[in-house]
Design an enzyme around this catalytic site. Structure first.
Site, PDB file in Angstrom:
ATOM      1  N   LYS A   2       1.114  -0.992   0.150  1.00 14.26           N
ATOM      2  CA  LYS A   2       0.320   0.067   0.118  1.00 14.26           C
ATOM      3  C   LYS A   2       0.956   1.414  -0.305  1.00 14.26           C
ATOM      4  O   LYS A   2       2.268   1.384   0.232  1.00 14.26           O
ATOM      5  CB  LYS A   2      -1.083   0.174   1.441  1.00 14.26           C
ATOM      6  CG  LYS A   2      -1.845  -0.692   0.773  1.00 14.26           C
ATOM      7  CD  LYS A   2      -3.059  -1.151   1.306  1.00 14.26           C
ATOM      8  CE  LYS A   2      -4.595  -2.181   1.427  1.00 14.26           C
ATOM      9  NZ  LYS A   2      -5.445  -2.053   2.600  1.00 14.26           N
ATOM     10  N   ARG A  48      -3.522 -10.269   4.275  1.00 11.63           N
ATOM     11  CA  ARG A  48      -3.564 -10.314   3.072  1.00 11.63           C
ATOM     12  C   ARG A  48      -2.946  -9.978   2.036  1.00 11.63           C
ATOM     13  O   ARG A  48      -2.549  -8.712   2.552  1.00 11.63           O
ATOM     14  CB  ARG A  48      -5.443  -9.647   3.106  1.00 11.63           C
ATOM     15  CG  ARG A  48      -5.723  -9.514   1.776  1.00 11.63           C
ATOM     16  CD  ARG A  48      -6.823  -8.723   1.400  1.00 11.63           C
ATOM     17  NE  ARG A  48      -8.130  -8.521   0.185  1.00 11.63           N
ATOM     18  CZ  ARG A  48      -8.110  -8.424  -1.280  1.00 11.63           C
ATOM     19  NH1 ARG A  48      -6.812  -6.908  -0.655  1.00 11.63           N
ATOM     20  NH2 ARG A  48      -8.358  -8.297  -1.761  1.00 11.63           N
TER      21      ARG A  48
END
Length: 285
Positions: free
Chosen positions: A223, A263
């Site tokens: 991210k 994840r």
């Protein structure tokens, strides 16, 4: 570490952090958009992740990157159902990443074993009543609004405390709708309605998240806040694949803290990290 109820037995017996592989069947997801939008390519990548240690393959047909617009329900169904059917037929545990109850319903019929709703049931009023009928885990993420507006929804007094309070409130809504609390997993929503800097206190205060006394899924893979952390001297963000070592470092951190699952995009590196943590946690032998 504890698991939600309703997991397939093959996962319920594991005493370690699980690794969930990201499979975006989309043209525009932030990290791998366009790589697996073809059905057969997506199926092949799902098999690849399973072979490399993914415990769960998380299939999603709608991008939720900042600024993305929603697609139609029919388009989402067309993207995910053939992939789910094929992977389940191979014996792979699949979760469906969707905010739509009808997509969740069709995915469960196709064999999905977990529902992963980033809105936690807020985006579709029929999601929680549907989930309440099932005997499978429901992943409920901290969410304040859709991707096209979430960057405007970043006001917090204390980001960790506020996220936990809002998660607790939505867990209460889900339970009141009939969802068994023992089947709920919470996801603090790294990068969703949070500035890059607001992610760090959330990560630094895992004990606050643990106050919910629920299994936790962390989704920090590749991210923007990692790209910003690793930016070069000119301020150029580190590219997506260059964020993998940092992602693996976070997987180690989460596994040491007893997270239920991570994840991730690169399954092998995170599974290796989890296996090292699991081995270190054993009694001397």
């Amino acid at each position: 570490m504890f698991h939600p109820q309703g997991l397939p037995q093959s996962l319920a017996v594991l005493d370690r952090t699980l690794v969930m592989g990201v499979l975006n069947v989309t043209p525009d997801s932030f990290s791998d958009g366009g790589l697996f939008e073809d059905t057969q390519t997506a199926i092949a990548h799902g098999r690849f992740m399973a072979a490399n240690g993914a415990d769960i393959v998380d299939v999603g047909g709608e991008s939720t990157r900042p600024g993305s617009a929603r697609i139609s329900q029919d388009e989402e169904l067309a993207r995910v159902i053939p992939v789910i059917e094929s992977l389940v037929n191979d014996g792979i545990v699949v979760s469906i990443d969707t905010m739509r109850s009808e997509v969740a319903r069709a995915s469960v019929s196709a064999g999905a074993a977990i529902i992963n709703d980033i809105s936690g049931g807020k985006a579709d009023s029929q999601m929680l009543p549907f989930v309440a009928q099932l005997d499978m885990p429901f992943i409920l993420m901290h969410w304040r609004g859709h991707s096209d507006v979430m960057t405007q929804l970043t006001d917090y007094n204390d980001v960790a405390a506020d996220v936990v309070r809002e998660l607790a409130d939505q867990v209460g809504v889900a339970v009141n709708a009939g969802v068994d609390r023992n089947r709920i997993v919470v996801d603090p929503g790294i990068g969703f309605a949070k500035t890059t800097q607001q992610n760090w206190p959330l990560l630094q205060e895992l004990d606050v998240i643990d106050e919910l006394e629920l299994p936790v899924l962390w989704g920090a893979s590749r991210k923007k806040f990692l790209g910003e952390l690793l930016a070069d001297s000119n301020g150029e963000l580190r590219d997506m694949t260059g964020r993998e070592a940092a992602t693996t470092a976070l997987t180690t951190y989460f596994a040491l803290a007893g997270a239920w699952a991570v994840r991730v995009h690169d399954v092998r590196s995170s599974r290796d990290a989890v296996d090292v943590v699991e081995r270190l946690s054993r009694e001397h032998d």
